[in-house]
Design an enzyme around this catalytic site. Structure first.
Site, PDB file in Angstrom:
ATOM      1  N   SER A  30      -3.765   3.507  -0.190  1.00  0.00           N
ATOM      2  CA  SER A  30      -4.626   4.214   0.251  1.00  0.00           C
ATOM      3  C   SER A  30      -4.412   5.613   0.217  1.00  0.00           C
ATOM      4  O   SER A  30      -3.100   5.874   0.000  1.00  0.00           O
ATOM      5  CB  SER A  30      -4.875   4.106   1.997  1.00  0.00           C
ATOM      6  OG  SER A  30      -5.381   5.090   2.564  1.00  0.00           O
TER       7      SER A  30
ATOM      8  N   TYR B   5      -0.822   1.977  10.280  1.00  0.00           N
ATOM      9  CA  TYR B   5      -1.651   1.706   9.333  1.00  0.00           C
ATOM     10  C   TYR B   5      -1.123   2.709   8.111  1.00  0.00           C
ATOM     11  O   TYR B   5      -0.929   2.268   6.893  1.00  0.00           O
ATOM     12  CB  TYR B   5      -3.073   2.031   9.619  1.00  0.00           C
ATOM     13  CG  TYR B   5      -3.958   2.136   8.274  1.00  0.00           C
ATOM     14  CD1 TYR B   5      -4.485   0.645   7.942  1.00  0.00           C
ATOM     15  CD2 TYR B   5      -4.578   2.949   7.608  1.00  0.00           C
ATOM     16  CE1 TYR B   5      -5.210   0.513   6.740  1.00  0.00           C
ATOM     17  CE2 TYR B   5      -5.114   3.101   6.362  1.00  0.00           C
ATOM     18  CZ  TYR B   5      -5.421   1.620   5.968  1.00  0.00           C
ATOM     19  OH  TYR B   5      -6.382   1.743   4.924  1.00  0.00           O
TER      20      TYR B   5
END
Length: 253
Positions: free
Chosen positions: A139, A152
């Site tokens: 990401s 995360y």
């Protein structure tokens, strides 16, 4: 990585990015197997895309991963691509009197430990093919974190690091490592509202750009769409520019 003629396993394939990748690769003539914790969402994808196969997998259960690897090797002996896509993203409040750690635990298990264990288990099968590819999904938050989702963001940074090291170790072998770094996407990763958030990149546009990159740059090691470049190279702009972007994304306290 070639984009047709593969046998591809995609974790988290019942919805969101995983489903979109599965459908795109299925349309390009690949045999696609989607894995997920619940059979019903997988069946929905398979019904809408005849030919896509399904397999149930709880990525937070190491014993289930071991069994799953054995079953996949038996059922799909020509598997040559694994896309480690399954992931969860939840907000955390570290200012609370008591920090809730169950989210931390399940996030690390799902986003980091599971792809490492699954990749390790499938390595003998991947090595047995003429050419194989391990695909990791990181990401933009791997490079500039979202402070409200610290675990995360940390797992995605770790996935990037793992991908780099794995690629180096496998250099010169028949197994390639490709990392897809996604921007903020219109999926339901953090709830239904995200799927229509105008600030998020439309999923179809993301898939189109990813596949274009893979098709036009088959030797690509990192797949970076335009939307993610600012985060991916934030550190290269220097500390001041990095801090400005961090504050823009996270807000100043």
């Amino acid at each position: 990585m070639k984009t047709s003629g593969n046998t591809i396993l995609i974790t988290g394939g019942g919805s969101g990015l995983g489903r979109a990748l599965a459908e795109a690769f299925h349309q390009r003539g690949n045999q696609v197997i989607i894995a997920g914790r619940r059979q019903a969402p997988l069946d929905e994808v398979a019904l809408a895309n005849p030919g896509i196969q399904t397999a149930v997998l709880d990525v937070t259960d190491s014993r289930d991963i071991e069994y799953f690897v054995q079953q996949i090797a038996h059922d799909y002996p020509h598997l040559n691509v694994v896309i480690n896509n399954a992931g969860i993203m939840r907000a955390e409040n570290w200012t609370a009197d008591v920090v809730e750690t169950e989210t931390v635990k399940v996030t690390v298990e799902t986003n980091l430990l599971a792809p490492i264990l699954l990749t390790a288990g499938l390595m003998p099968l991947l090595r047995a093919q003429q050419q194989s590819t391990i695909v990791t999904v990181s990401s933009g938050l791997a490079f500039l974190p979202l402070a409200s989702t610290p675990t995360y963001s940390a797992t995605k940074a770790a996935i990037h690091s793992f991908s780099e090291s794995l690629r180096h170790q496998l250099k010169g072998s028949n197994v390639d490592v490709v990392e897809i770094a996604s921007p903020y996407l219109q999926t339901e990763l953090m709830g239904a509202r995200q799927a229509s958030d105008p600030n998020a990149m439309p999923l179809a546009a993301f898939i189109e750009e990813v596949l274009h990159t893979l098709e036009s740059q088959p030797e690509a090691k990192e797949v970076l769409v335009q939307r993610v470049l600012r985060q991916r190279f934030a550190a290269e702009k220097g500390q001041t520019a990095y801090q400005e972007l961090f504050d823009l994304i996270n807000g100043k306290r």
